[in-house]
Design an enzyme around this catalytic site. Structure first.
Site, PDB file in Angstrom:
ATOM      1  N   ARG A 200       7.915  -3.103  13.073  1.00  0.00           N
ATOM      2  CA  ARG A 200       7.556  -1.761  12.648  1.00  0.00           C
ATOM      3  C   ARG A 200       7.591  -0.810  13.829  1.00  0.00           C
ATOM      4  NH1 ARG A 200       2.398  -2.552   9.814  1.00  0.00           N
ATOM      5  NH2 ARG A 200       2.739  -0.409   9.237  1.00  0.00           N
TER       6      ARG A 200
ATOM      7  N   LYS B 150      -2.668   4.354   8.014  1.00  0.00           N
ATOM      8  CA  LYS B 150      -3.051   5.259   6.937  1.00  0.00           C
ATOM      9  C   LYS B 150      -4.534   5.602   7.010  1.00  0.00           C
ATOM     10  CE  LYS B 150       0.420   4.467   3.407  1.00  0.00           C
ATOM     11  NZ  LYS B 150       0.867   3.547   2.367  1.00  0.00           N
TER      12      LYS B 150
ATOM     13  N   GLU C 189       3.485   1.416  -1.282  1.00  0.00           N
ATOM     14  CA  GLU C 189       2.343   1.477  -2.181  1.00  0.00           C
ATOM     15  C   GLU C 189       1.920   2.947  -2.220  1.00  0.00           C
ATOM     16  OE1 GLU C 189      -1.437  -0.127  -0.920  1.00  0.00           O
ATOM     17  OE2 GLU C 189      -2.187  -0.198  -2.973  1.00  0.00           O
TER      18      GLU C 189
END
Length: 560
Positions: free
Chosen positions: A264, A274, A38
RNA sequence: UGGGGCGUCGCCAAGCGGUAAGGCACCGGAUUUUGAUUCCGGCAUUCCCAGGUUCGAUCCCUGGCGCCCCAGCCA
């Protein structure tokens, strides 16, 4: 592929096994993967793992990998991020060729499919508020309740949904929901939201839309449109898989992708979310997304890490499904392994102290050959200059040596790399008693080797630079951003674990003169100090700024 | 707590019923004009625990324990 990658072990992993079988059984004749960020921030080292997996699998199995922007939420996305993501993927060494896609390019098809679901009686327009929807959803242990709008007639749903698209209603007033099962033990199946109203410009499609699909309604269908065979994502999406499949089962999609999940990447001594990275930037704790201490690919690039080293790291850590914490030293070691091979050597004195060689003529300058790489004669020699006054590193001198110290001491001798053996004869101090300069004498017969005229072997070899030939430079030494292996742990504020010494700026370092004329991209090993490269933003021909990429392994300070 | 997932050396990670790969880290020792590199050697009688099946189990079964994810109109 560079040598570091050829020698790196490529562990077998469960994704390769799955693809192997799919190819062998004829389920697919070739594979198509995708990296779907994204565009709401900069890519970080965790994304590098995903990029290497997706592009790597496509490469290894002769398929292809798409770059797709998962741009379904205009409130968070920006053009700046789109550009930086493309740049980072290319920097890492991967290329999507013709296959650059945007989820938003499929908005019309997605809308049509939403209408299709409504017509099938499988979706409805919800008038409940966000709070009410949450209350109706139930909890982990209690089932949800049906919304009063769940049985709205198809015609009314169609009308309302088209008016949502037309922009007749304000943000948050209505959503489109799938009609699945409010009592499902899997919460993502309790009538998930498909579309929400957002009156905001979109970085890719502008103001064409007032309603935007949710991730769940866009991802699988977009995979199907692009012909993705293996849709690889991280573990937290696992509970969405039944929903992913529900859409593929209930819509006339052109292909049938499968979702697979892996763990991850977590790296010690840093944060990866983020939100936190953004906060570090906003609070000015770091200089920007590309601060050399950041785990972003932009930061790693500016620091001087090589793409090959990052790829080798990703290969080395493997792909699994168990929560993993990789030690940063593993990444650092990959950087060293790569740079040790490729980096030409040079000498740089970071904390200069002058050494005057009293028995060396003041008007003399000797040109000495210095190997650019100790194990690679093909990398050639450069010329260094020996003069009466030289700079040595303050750390390489101790008046009263500690146990095991084998560098310069008063009365002791040391080998000057590529030069002579010198003996320290005295120290000159100022009124305050701080050392101004060192004096010494050299042995003219000692240029080759580390043996003195009487056959003794000197223990230490130190780097140095001619005081009359050196150029000055600023050198920035970076260390880990956090002093705790897991700053994210627990409820505590991660910022309390910030390492106050994560950057040290040394302003008047002395370098071999040639370094001022070097290519700004060249990564050097400053012998005994580490790997360095000019800062791509701040270094100018007349004001050099070097970044320390990574230290050398150092058994001596580790022992201390 | 309902659902889903995971548990093999300090950190990753192969292994798919036949007697524990590899990498990083660590510890020795050799070579070295970088306390670097390179080299050579060491490093899990044991696979979360307990039972069971089997000639044989890290791999199969049962029961525990621990950790992670899900209750955004984020992705």
């Amino acid at each position: 592929m560079t040598s570091i990658e050829q020698t790196a072990p490529t562990a077998n992993n469960f994704l390769k096994s799955i693809i192997d079988e799919d190819l062998k059984s004829g389920k697919h004749s070739s594979i198509v993967t995708r990296f779907p960020p994204e565009p709401n921030g900069y890519l970080h080292i965790g994304h590098a793992k995903s990029i290497c997996i997706n592009f790597g699998l496509a490469r290894d199995f002769g398929g292809r990998c798409h770059l797709r922007f998962d741009d379904t939420n205009p409130a968070k996305e920006e053009l700046e991020y789109i550009e930086s993501i493309k740049e980072s993927v290319h920097w890492l060494g991967f290329d999507w060729g013709e296959h650059l896609y945007y989820a938003s390019d499929n908005f019309e098809q997605l809308y049509l499919w939403a209408v299709y679901l409504i017509e099938q009686g499988k979706a409805y327009v919800e008038d409940l508020s966000g709070d009410e929807i949450r209350a109706y959803r139930g909890t982990l242990t209690e089932p949800g309740k049906d919304s009063p709008y769940r049985s709205r007639p198809v015609e009314e749903n169609l009308d309302l949904f088209s008016r949502m698209r037309a922009g007749e209603f304000p943000d948050g007033s209505r959503v489109l929901r799938a009609k699945i099962d409010m009592a499902s033990p899997n919460i993502s199946l309790r009538d998930p939201v498909l579309y929400r109203i957002i009156h905001a410009p979109h970085p890719h499609v502008g103001d064409a839309w007032k309603i935007y699909p949710m991730y769940d309604f866009a991802h699988g269908q977009t995979d199907a449109i692009e012909g993705i065979t293996h849709s690889i994502c991280t573990l937290e999406f696992e509970s969405h898989k039944p929903l992913y499949e529900w859409f593929l089962d209930n819509l006339p999609v052109p292909s049938r992708p499968r979702q697979y999940e892996f763990a991850r990447l977590n790296l010690t001594f840093t944060v990866m979310s983020k939100r936190k990275l953004q906060e570090l930037v906003q609070l000015g704790i770091v200089s920007g997304w590309d601060d050399p201490r950041m785990p972003t690919l932009a930061g790693i690039k500016r620091r001087g890490y090589t793409p090959a080293a990052v790829r080798a790291f990703c290969d080395q850590i493997g792909v699994g499904r168990s929560d993993s914490w990789i030690d940063v030293s593993c990444l650092e070691e990959c950087v060293r392994t790569d740079l040790n091979e490729s980096a030409p050597r040079a000498m740089a004195v970071l904390r200069p102290i002058k050494l005057v060689i009293d028995n060396y003529p003041a008007d003399r300058t000797e040109e000495l050959p210095a190997a650019n790489h100790p194990q690679k004669p093909e990398m050639g020699n450069r010329t260094i200059y020996f003069t009466r006054e030289i700079w040595i590193d303050a750390d390489d001198f101790m008046e009263v040596p500690s146990k095991g110290f084998h560098r310069l001491t008063v009365g002791g001798e040391v080998k000057l790399r590529f030069g002579y053996i010198v003996k320290c004869t005295g120290v000159v101090r100022d009124e305050q008693g701080t050392i101004q300069e060192l004096h010494g004498e050299y042995d003219p017969a000692s240029r080759e080797g580390i043996h003195t005229a009487d056959g003794r072997k000197v223990k230490g070899v130190i780097h140095w630079v001619s005081a009359t030939h050196a150029v000055s430079a600023e050198v920035r030494l970076f260390d880990r951003l956090f002093s705790d292996p897991n700053p994210d742990r627990g409820a505590a504020d991660y910022k309390q674990f910030l390492n106050p010494g994560s950057i040290e700026t040394l302003s008047d370092c002395k370098l071999e003169a040639d370094l001022s004329r070097s290519n700004i991209e060249t990564r050097y090993q400053f012998e005994r100090m580490g790997y360095f490269r000019q800062d791509p933003k701040d270094s100018l021909p007349d004001t050099l700024v070097f970044n320390r990429i990574v230290t050398l392994r150092d058994a001596w300070t580790n022992k201390k």
